[in-house]
Design a protein around this motif. Structure first.
Motif, PDB file in Angstrom:
ATOM      1  N   LEU A 197       0.856  -1.185   0.000  1.00  0.00           N
ATOM      2  CA  LEU A 197       0.000   0.000   0.000  1.00  0.00           C
ATOM      3  C   LEU A 197       0.886   1.227   0.000  1.00  0.00           C
ATOM      4  O   LEU A 197       1.877   1.284   0.737  1.00  0.00           O
ATOM      5  CB  LEU A 197      -0.910  -0.002   1.235  1.00  0.00           C
ATOM      6  CG  LEU A 197      -1.888   1.167   1.376  1.00  0.00           C
ATOM      7  CD1 LEU A 197      -2.911   1.144   0.259  1.00  0.00           C
ATOM      8  CD2 LEU A 197      -2.585   1.106   2.738  1.00  0.00           C
ATOM      9  N   GLY A 198       0.561   2.188  -0.849  1.00  0.00           N
ATOM     10  CA  GLY A 198       1.368   3.400  -0.940  1.00  0.00           C
ATOM     11  C   GLY A 198       0.506   4.642  -0.983  1.00  0.00           C
ATOM     12  O   GLY A 198      -0.650   4.605  -1.403  1.00  0.00           O
ATOM     13  N   ALA A 199       1.080   5.743  -0.531  1.00  0.00           N
ATOM     14  CA  ALA A 199       0.387   7.032  -0.566  1.00  0.00           C
ATOM     15  C   ALA A 199       1.393   8.120  -0.883  1.00  0.00           C
ATOM     16  O   ALA A 199       2.574   8.018  -0.515  1.00  0.00           O
ATOM     17  CB  ALA A 199      -0.311   7.319   0.759  1.00  0.00           C
ATOM     18  N   GLN A 200       0.937   9.147  -1.575  1.00  0.00           N
ATOM     19  CA  GLN A 200       1.836  10.216  -2.011  1.00  0.00           C
ATOM     20  C   GLN A 200       1.173  11.573  -1.786  1.00  0.00           C
ATOM     21  O   GLN A 200       0.011  11.781  -2.140  1.00  0.00           O
ATOM     22  CB  GLN A 200       2.174  10.037  -3.495  1.00  0.00           C
ATOM     23  CG  GLN A 200       3.149  11.067  -4.035  1.00  0.00           C
ATOM     24  CD  GLN A 200       3.645  10.687  -5.421  1.00  0.00           C
ATOM     25  OE1 GLN A 200       4.110   9.578  -5.649  1.00  0.00           O
ATOM     26  NE2 GLN A 200       3.559  11.623  -6.353  1.00  0.00           N
ATOM     27  N   LEU A 201       1.937  12.470  -1.193  1.00  0.00           N
ATOM     28  CA  LEU A 201       1.478  13.834  -0.930  1.00  0.00           C
ATOM     29  C   LEU A 201       2.409  14.793  -1.640  1.00  0.00           C
ATOM     30  O   LEU A 201       3.632  14.670  -1.545  1.00  0.00           O
ATOM     31  CB  LEU A 201       1.487  14.096   0.581  1.00  0.00           C
ATOM     32  CG  LEU A 201       0.970  15.454   1.065  1.00  0.00           C
ATOM     33  CD1 LEU A 201      -0.509  15.607   0.734  1.00  0.00           C
ATOM     34  CD2 LEU A 201       1.189  15.569   2.575  1.00  0.00           C
ATOM     35  N   GLY A 202       1.836  15.723  -2.385  1.00  0.00           N
ATOM     36  CA  GLY A 202       2.632  16.694  -3.128  1.00  0.00           C
ATOM     37  C   GLY A 202       2.200  18.115  -2.831  1.00  0.00           C
ATOM     38  O   GLY A 202       1.056  18.373  -2.452  1.00  0.00           O
ATOM     39  N   ALA A 203       3.116  19.042  -2.985  1.00  0.00           N
ATOM     40  CA  ALA A 203       2.835  20.465  -2.775  1.00  0.00           C
ATOM     41  C   ALA A 203       3.512  21.265  -3.874  1.00  0.00           C
ATOM     42  O   ALA A 203       4.711  21.088  -4.119  1.00  0.00           O
ATOM     43  CB  ALA A 203       3.329  20.912  -1.405  1.00  0.00           C
ATOM     44  N   GLN A 204       2.757  22.135  -4.544  1.00  0.00           N
ATOM     45  CA  GLN A 204       3.281  23.051  -5.563  1.00  0.00           C
ATOM     46  C   GLN A 204       3.181  24.455  -4.985  1.00  0.00           C
ATOM     47  O   GLN A 204       2.103  25.014  -4.840  1.00  0.00           O
ATOM     48  CB  GLN A 204       2.477  22.930  -6.865  1.00  0.00           C
ATOM     49  CG  GLN A 204       3.027  23.759  -8.009  1.00  0.00           C
ATOM     50  CD  GLN A 204       4.319  23.185  -8.586  1.00  0.00           C
ATOM     51  OE1 GLN A 204       4.415  21.993  -8.818  1.00  0.00           O
ATOM     52  NE2 GLN A 204       5.303  24.046  -8.813  1.00  0.00           N
TER      53      GLN A 204
END
Length: 413
Positions: free
Chosen positions: A76-83
């Motif tokens: 299981l994977g999760a990804q958080l991004g910020a621009q």
């Protein structure tokens, strides 16, 4: 606490690491993105005297340990991004999968800050995917793959998938093609044989990708300084046996070695069908092996169903056995020590896989963001090795072919 909840708590901390700043300092107009992926799989192996695995680190238990195993590919994977603006961004990715000690726990796969210097040039710093093979950026997100898993014979050669350091990517056009050149500098920790800690320092890599129409070509050259301090006593014992022992230690000692990686691959995907292949060589110049692996795979998209076939192979470029330290004429205690050293040496040499696998499978995209996959493998270890099998039992038959059946559901959100 369940896995999803642990990841939800862990992601903000990982992003703080990537940003290197207080999250409250983010600009009010920062654009946030969140997504994830996962695989639930079951694997059966007809080889009952060893376990089938797809990773040197997260080893599975299909075969001897379990009739059907859920730990070969499930994750299981999760990804958080910020621009933050047109120049600055950050990404943190956390994956929960089987670890070296057989437990499931979350770990940071990516955590980096990116600066877009120009539309063509970008620089990243932090934990970054190592671009050694075609599927390096998404090998853990199996939904992006046509297969249940990346071909084991190539991808198992690298025990690490990321590096802590800096990379720079330059995109440019030339000769009617889109070009991208990526350079990476960093270091990484690893575990060899499932439980021996090691580290790769001074990782240097150069990857070039060219795209023209439906064809993508990629080549990579990389090197690293491998250090495994726990191996020192073993090879020092060899050295105590005089010139013959010192020669063996010089040949096989991986306490401190330079490792080299070369790879090249292509993917031709006009839409209705695809054909792709890779070849790579990983040379540790030591007991850990000098191996060349590769595969060729093709499939045809028939609406929501994609049948495919794959042939993969890995070969050794060095010996898989050694006579070791001569034990004849030694005192009984020294002879027993020499025999134990030789047994360990040959056991490790035999674990440097030689193996061929023919696979047939099917992917069914039965719903948006969901894919069901079925894959059948015919695996034949050879060269006096047990192939990529682990947990080999005394009743194992060298060179005996076996079958693997895998079913999986991949999803993204």
């Amino acid at each position: 606490m369940n896995s999803t909840h642990r990841i939800s708590l862990f992601l903000p901390a990982a992003l703080v690491v990537a940003l290197g700043a207080d999250p409250g300092a983010a600009r009010a107009d920062t654009q946030w993105t969140f997504g994830g992926f996962g695989t639930l799989s079951a694997v059966h192996s007809t080889e009952t005297q060893a376990d089938y695995t797809a990773s040197q680190i997260a080893r599975g238990s299909a075969g001897y340990s379990r009739d059907w195993a859920f730990d070969v590919d499930s994750r299981l994977g999760a990804q958080l991004g910020a621009q933050f603006d047109k120049h600055w961004s950050a990404v943190a990715q956390v994956i929960e999968e089987r670890a070296a000690d057989a437990a499931y726990r979350p770990r940071v796969e990516w955590a980096y800050v990116k600066y877009q210097v120009t539309p063509e040039l970008s620089v990243r710093a932090g934990r970054i995917a190592l671009p050694l093979f075609l599927a390096a950026d998404y090998r853990k997100a199996s939904y992006a793959l046509p297969w249940v898993r990346t071909p084991v014979e190539l991808y198992i050669l690298m025990p690490i998938s990321n590096s802590d350091g800096v990379d720079a990517s330059l995109r440019w056009n030339g000769w009617g093609t889109k070009q991208e050149t990526q350079a990476i500098v960093g270091r990484s920790a690893m575990r060899l044989g499932g439980n021996v800690p090691g580290k790769s320092e001074n990782v240097l890599g150069l990857t070039h990708t060219a795209t023209v129409g439906a064809l993508t070509l990629r080549g990579t050259v990389a090197q690293a300084h491998l250090k495994v301090d726990e191996a020192r006593p073993y090879f020092d014992t060899f050295r105590a046996f005089g010139p013959a022992g010192r020669a063996l230690a010089e040949r096989y000692d991986f306490t401190s070695r330079r490792v080299y990686v070369l790879s090249a691959g292509f993917n031709y995907d006009p839409g209705r069908w695809f054909l792709m292949g890779e070849v790579g060589r990983v040379d540790t110049r030591a007991l850990l092996g000098d191996q060349t692996g590769g595969y060729l795979s093709g499939g045809w998209r028939l609406g929501s169903v994609t049948p495919y076939v794959t042939y993969a192979q890995v070969e050794n470029n060095m010996e898989t056995s050694s006579p070791g330290v001569p034990a004849a004429g030694l005192p009984p205690a020294a002879a027993r020590t020499a025999q134990q050293l030789n047994a360990g040496l040959n056991s490790w040499l035999a674990s440097n896989a030689e193996q061929r696998t023919a696979s047939a499978g099917m992917r069914w995209d039965f719903a948006p963001n969901y894919a069901f996959k079925l894959q059948l493998d015919r695996v034949r270890p050879h060269g006096g090795t047990s192939g990529t099998l682990t947990n080999v039992q005394p009743g194992y038959r060298i060179g005996h072919p076996f079958g693997v059946a895998s079913v999986a559901i991949d999803f993204v959100f």
